[in-house]
Write a protein that holds these residues in place. Structure first.
Motif, PDB file in Angstrom:
ATOM      1  N   THR A  92       0.998  -1.136   0.080  1.00 38.43           N
ATOM      2  CA  THR A  92       0.065   0.076  -0.119  1.00 38.43           C
ATOM      3  C   THR A  92       1.042   1.229   0.096  1.00 38.43           C
ATOM      4  O   THR A  92       2.061   1.075   0.231  1.00 38.43           O
ATOM      5  N   ASN A  93       0.452   2.245  -0.355  1.00 37.67           N
ATOM      6  CA  ASN A  93       1.015   3.545  -0.473  1.00 37.67           C
ATOM      7  C   ASN A  93       2.678   3.398  -1.209  1.00 37.67           C
ATOM      8  O   ASN A  93       3.566   3.963  -0.897  1.00 37.67           O
ATOM      9  N   SER A  94       2.330   2.731  -2.398  1.00 40.32           N
ATOM     10  CA  SER A  94       3.504   2.755  -3.516  1.00 40.32           C
ATOM     11  C   SER A  94       3.279   3.900  -4.485  1.00 40.32           C
ATOM     12  O   SER A  94       2.067   4.226  -4.699  1.00 40.32           O
ATOM     13  N   ASN A  95       4.379   4.159  -5.102  1.00 36.23           N
ATOM     14  CA  ASN A  95       4.196   5.255  -6.228  1.00 36.23           C
ATOM     15  C   ASN A  95       4.114   4.591  -7.615  1.00 36.23           C
ATOM     16  O   ASN A  95       4.115   5.301  -8.573  1.00 36.23           O
ATOM     17  N   LEU A  96       3.684   3.070  -7.675  1.00 37.80           N
ATOM     18  CA  LEU A  96       3.233   2.629  -8.841  1.00 37.80           C
ATOM     19  C   LEU A  96       2.477   1.435  -8.597  1.00 37.80           C
ATOM     20  O   LEU A  96       2.627   0.925  -7.637  1.00 37.80           O
ATOM     21  N   ILE A  97       1.834   0.774  -9.609  1.00 42.89           N
ATOM     22  CA  ILE A  97       1.205  -0.328  -9.525  1.00 42.89           C
ATOM     23  C   ILE A  97       2.344  -1.326 -10.000  1.00 42.89           C
ATOM     24  O   ILE A  97       2.478  -1.433 -11.215  1.00 42.89           O
ATOM     25  N   ARG A  98       3.183  -2.301  -9.277  1.00 41.53           N
ATOM     26  CA  ARG A  98       3.805  -2.902  -9.576  1.00 41.53           C
ATOM     27  C   ARG A  98       3.876  -4.209 -10.421  1.00 41.53           C
ATOM     28  O   ARG A  98       3.113  -5.006 -10.020  1.00 41.53           O
ATOM     29  N   LEU A  99       4.379  -4.266 -11.423  1.00 42.18           N
ATOM     30  CA  LEU A  99       4.367  -5.471 -12.446  1.00 42.18           C
ATOM     31  C   LEU A  99       5.403  -6.419 -11.903  1.00 42.18           C
ATOM     32  O   LEU A  99       5.352  -7.731 -11.774  1.00 42.18           O
ATOM     33  N   ASP A 100       6.723  -5.973 -11.878  1.00 38.60           N
ATOM     34  CA  ASP A 100       7.622  -6.859 -11.638  1.00 38.60           C
ATOM     35  C   ASP A 100       8.846  -5.990 -11.106  1.00 38.60           C
ATOM     36  O   ASP A 100       8.988  -4.787 -11.183  1.00 38.60           O
ATOM     37  N   GLN A 101       9.886  -6.859 -10.493  1.00 43.57           N
ATOM     38  CA  GLN A 101      11.080  -5.961 -10.061  1.00 43.57           C
ATOM     39  C   GLN A 101      12.182  -7.021 -10.632  1.00 43.57           C
ATOM     40  O   GLN A 101      12.358  -8.233 -10.557  1.00 43.57           O
ATOM     41  N   THR A 102      13.501  -6.201 -11.035  1.00 47.81           N
ATOM     42  CA  THR A 102      14.577  -7.032 -11.380  1.00 47.81           C
ATOM     43  C   THR A 102      15.422  -7.477 -10.166  1.00 47.81           C
ATOM     44  O   THR A 102      15.351  -6.823  -9.106  1.00 47.81           O
ATOM     45  N   GLY A 103      16.434  -8.444 -10.320  1.00 47.56           N
ATOM     46  CA  GLY A 103      17.128  -8.822  -9.512  1.00 47.56           C
ATOM     47  C   GLY A 103      18.436  -8.535  -9.868  1.00 47.56           C
ATOM     48  O   GLY A 103      18.660  -7.457 -10.515  1.00 47.56           O
TER      49      GLY A 103
END
Length: 175
Positions: A92-103
């Motif tokens: 919650t309280n994110s600056n985007l709706i996240r699809l993915d994150q790289t490692g």
């Protein structure tokens, strides 16, 4: 004849609103989404590639032409990945709706998303999505290759008239 002139409604048909290709950009904006006509939108992302340690990829919305970049978005997804990395992620309280994150590997992402209520100023704007992510490390699939089922929302009633697909790092999207 009505069908040929595109005056006959075939329920369930899709209308292509916009197509964009990316090259050396950190975001892509869709600002002519016909939110006053459609209450459900469908988007596909094909072979989006990016690389940077801990870089997020996701969506932001334009409200009446102004990009909402504050930490107001909520999202959650279920990850099903190669190896033992499987689980639920929520924020919650994110600056985007996240699809993915790289490692530590570069990725290729393919995804489809549905967006709901974008043009309705009395409702929250929502999205659901399914993503397939391929990560390559030393010539083979990395342990975090897999799929994600998720969704997100902008928890404030407003007219959304645009969507931004973006990465949060300095590296560029490509497809």
């Amino acid at each position: 004849e009505l069908d040929q002139e595109n005056k006959w409604t075939n329920f369930g048909q899709l209308e292509l609103i916009q197509t964009q290709s990316t090259s050396a950009v950190t975001s892509v904006d869709f600002t002519n989404i016909k939110e006053d006509i459609y209450n459900v939108h469908f988007m596909t992302l094909t072979n989006f590639g990016f690389f940077e340690q801990s870089q997020n990829m996701g969506f932001r919305f334009f409200e009446n032409g102004v990009l909402e970049s504050s930490s107001v978005y909520h999202y959650a997804f279920q990850a099903n990945e190669v190896g033992s990395t499987t689980g639920e992620v929520k924020a919650t309280n994110s600056n985007l709706i996240r699809l993915d994150q790289t490692g530590s590997q570069g990725i290729t992402l393919n995804s489809y998303a549905y967006f709901y209520n974008l043009g309705d100023s009395t409702k929250y704007s929502l999205t659901t999505y399914h993503s397939m992510v391929e990560r390559i490390s030393s010539g083979s699939f990395a342990t975090s290759t897999g799929s994600k089922f998720g969704g997100g929302l902008l928890p404030q009633a407003s007219t959304v008239n645009g969507i931004r697909v973006l990465t949060t790092g300095s590296n560029n999207l490509s497809n």
